[in-house]
Each structure stands twice: as structure tokens, then as C-alpha cells.
Scaffold this active site. Structure first.
Site, mmCIF file in Angstrom:
data_model
loop_
_atom_site.group_PDB
_atom_site.id
_atom_site.type_symbol
_atom_site.label_atom_id
_atom_site.label_comp_id
_atom_site.label_asym_id
_atom_site.label_seq_id
_atom_site.Cartn_x
_atom_site.Cartn_y
_atom_site.Cartn_z
ATOM 1 N N SER A 38 0.831 -1.202 0.000
ATOM 2 C CA SER A 38 0.000 0.000 0.000
ATOM 3 C C SER A 38 0.873 1.263 0.000
ATOM 4 C CB SER A 38 -0.944 -0.044 1.213
ATOM 5 O OG SER A 38 -2.011 0.852 1.055
ATOM 6 N N ASP A 179 -5.696 -3.563 -2.495
ATOM 7 C CA ASP A 179 -4.736 -3.278 -1.429
ATOM 8 C C ASP A 179 -4.052 -4.540 -0.892
ATOM 9 O OD1 ASP A 179 -3.364 -2.270 0.751
ATOM 10 O OD2 ASP A 179 -5.035 -1.078 1.484
#
Length: 305
Positions: A38, A179
Site C-alpha cells: 500500500s 490493497d
């Protein structure tokens, strides 16, 4: 002194990594292999291209994070906007701006794809919710029929930063990619082998928030779901890690902002960076590579040269 580095996800809190990286560079450490999830994938990618912490600092402090959650297109439709966005695009906001900004920056550097980097230099963690598995890019790209050498770094970072329901995910040959924090927010193990490491792997980790000064109003089930996802991401930062991982982790403490609190002032961003500096300095005072080996890797074989 060479070092591998693994950066945790953490949204806007990831700015604190810049201060820690700056301290490591000033202490003489050179980045060998890098990995990130991320927000951590942004830092890892830019370091992999050869940018210094101060150069990344200057670039990121100019990025308009507050625009990441601007309501555009169908999102502007009162009440129905978020429902339509999730229904059609599997997320509320787009990450085009982040990808375009990163792509432009990488073009100036002259390193745009994984093929522009040395082999095994960078690992980006992504979650494939279609196949229900964690992916490591570029390693897993061939299984999707994609040549890693031509795959854009900015596209990989966008995938890793696509927080479920909040940001719209992208597809990779039919698979929905989002993610990396969904399955592995802190893959500090990624460079470990059974052999004695020739240099250390440092992990960079963020503490959870202590308080949120202004609670947000939650209107409707879509906003409620987004709030649940935000809360789950924050709680990940508080998960304990084993003693071995802790010994090589620079934990940045004292952060009082949420991961998706993108509207920070310049002063608040600078404070995050300073927290990173302070935490890294404290880590280096106690760090000793040979002692780490004797305690946590005593049975490892000597690395073959």
C-alpha cells in the site's frame, strides 16, 4: 552498509517513513532490495529507482493528498453517488491522480517499468480477490500472462494502494487487484532465506492512532462499510509481531492521525516525518547486526558467495 527494507502500509501515515529513511541514509546505509504494501509500496518504489529520502520528501510534500477523496463524476450525485460508484466500479474514489503523478515522476527518472530496475530489486504486495490470494509483483505477473519487464511500476503501486470499497480496484487479465494490506500489511519476512544474511533486513512499521479529534458522520450503508474498512486497517497497525520481527523493525511511534486522514496541514506532515527521524535514531542506538544474527539466526548456514 547494505540493507534490505520492507515498508508497511499506512496511508498518509507513511510520510513518517521518509524521516526514518533519511536517518538510515545519513548513517551510511545503502538500499539493496525493497518491498512495500500500500503506502509503503510508494516509498519502496521510489527508493528502488535511486531517489534519496530528501528527494522523495520534496516530491511527496507537494502531492495533493486531500484530492484523493474528492467527489467526482457520479460521486457528486446526492445520496446515490457512493452506491453507483461501488455498483459500477467496486469503489467510491478513483486513484488515477496518484497513478498519473507517479508515472510522470518515474518518466523523469527514466525508470518506468519493472524491467528498468535490477532483477529482484523491488517487491510490491497486492491482493487478488478473484483468486483469493496474495500476489508479489513482479514475481507473480507471468502467471497472469504478463511480461514483468514491460509492466508499469505506477500501475503496481496503484493496485497495492486500492483500499477496498474506498478506492476503485483495477483488473489484471480478469482478476480484481486491490490493497496488499488485505492479506499482508507487513511482509517483513519477504527476503528471508535459510542461509545467514549478508546484510540485515529492516522493517518500517507505523503505530496505530491514539485518538481522532473529530468523529466523522456516517451516512448510509456504503459510507458505513467504508468506515468499517478504515477501522480494520487502523487496527492492523496494533497487531503484535514476533520477537524476531520486532528486533529488526523500526517502529514509528506517537502518530495521532488516521491512515485516510488525507487533509493534513503542511505542519502536520512535517511532524510525521520528524517522528520517523526520532524513531530511526532510537533504533540505531540499539541495533547490532552480529548480535541479531547470534540471537535470531544462529543455526543459519553461511551464505555462499
Amino acid at each position: 552498509m547494505r540493507v534490505d527494507a520492507v515498508f508497511e502500509g499506512g496511508g498518509i501515515k507513511g510520510l513518517a517513513f521518509l524521516g526514518a529513511v533519511e536517518v538510515l541514509e545519513d548513517a551510511g546505509y545503502k538500499w539493496e532490495r525493497l518491498a512495500g504494501t500500500s503506502a509503503g509500496s510508494i516509498i519502496a518504489t521510489l527508493l528502488a529507482t535511486g531517489m534519496t529520502a530528501r528527494e522523495i520528501n520534496a516530491a511527496l510534500l507537494k502531492f495533493p493528498f486531500e484530492q484523493l477523496e474528492l467527489e467526482k463524476g457520479i460521486n457528486r450525485i446526492p445520496y446515490l453517488g457512493p452506491y453507483l460508484s461501488v455498483s459500477f466500479y467496486n469503489g467510491i474514489y478513483r486513484l488515477d491522480m496518484l497513478q498519473d503523478w507517479l508515472q510522470s515522476l518515474l518518466r523523469k527518472i527514466g525508470k518506468v517499468t519493472f524491467g528498468d530496475l535490477p532483477d529482484d530489486k523491488l517487491k510490491i504486495i497486492v491482493t487478488d480477490i478473484t483468486r483469493n490470494k496474495m500476489c508479489i509483483l513482479p514475481d507473480d505477473l507471468p502467471s497472469y500472462g504478463v511480461n514483468p519487464a514491460v509492466f508499469p511500476l505506477a500501475a503496481a503501486v496503484r493496485m497495492s494502494c486500492s483500499v477496498p470499497f474506498i478506492f476503485q480496484p483495477t483488473k489484471l487479465n480478469g482478476s480484481i487487484m486491490m490493497d496488499g494490506a488485505v492479506l499482508s500489511n507487513y511482509p517483513v519476512w519477504i527476503f528471508d532465506t535459510k542461509e545467514r544474511p549478508r546484510w540485515p533486513t529492516f522493517g518500517f512499521r507505523l503505530t496505530g492512532i491514539k485518538a481522532i479529534s473529530q468523529p466523522k458522520k456516517i451516512k448510509g450503508p456504503i459510507r458505513l462499510l467504508a468506515a468499517i474498512i478504515r477501522t480494520m486497517l487502523e487496527s492492523q497497525d496494533n497487531f503484535s509481531i514476533d520477537e524476531h520481527s520486532t528486533a529488526r523493525t523500526i517502529t514509528i511511534k506517537g502518530i495521532t492521525h488516521a491512515s485516510t486522514q488525507f487533509n493534513l496541514t503542511q505542519e502536520e506532515k512535517e511532524k510525521l516525518i520528524q517522528l520517523g527521524r526520532d524513531s530511526a535514531l532510537n533504533f540505531l542506538i540499539h541495533w547490532n547486526f552480529e548480535q541479531y544474527i547470534s540471537v535470531y539466526r544462529p543455526t543459519c548456514k553461511e551464505t555462499k558467495m
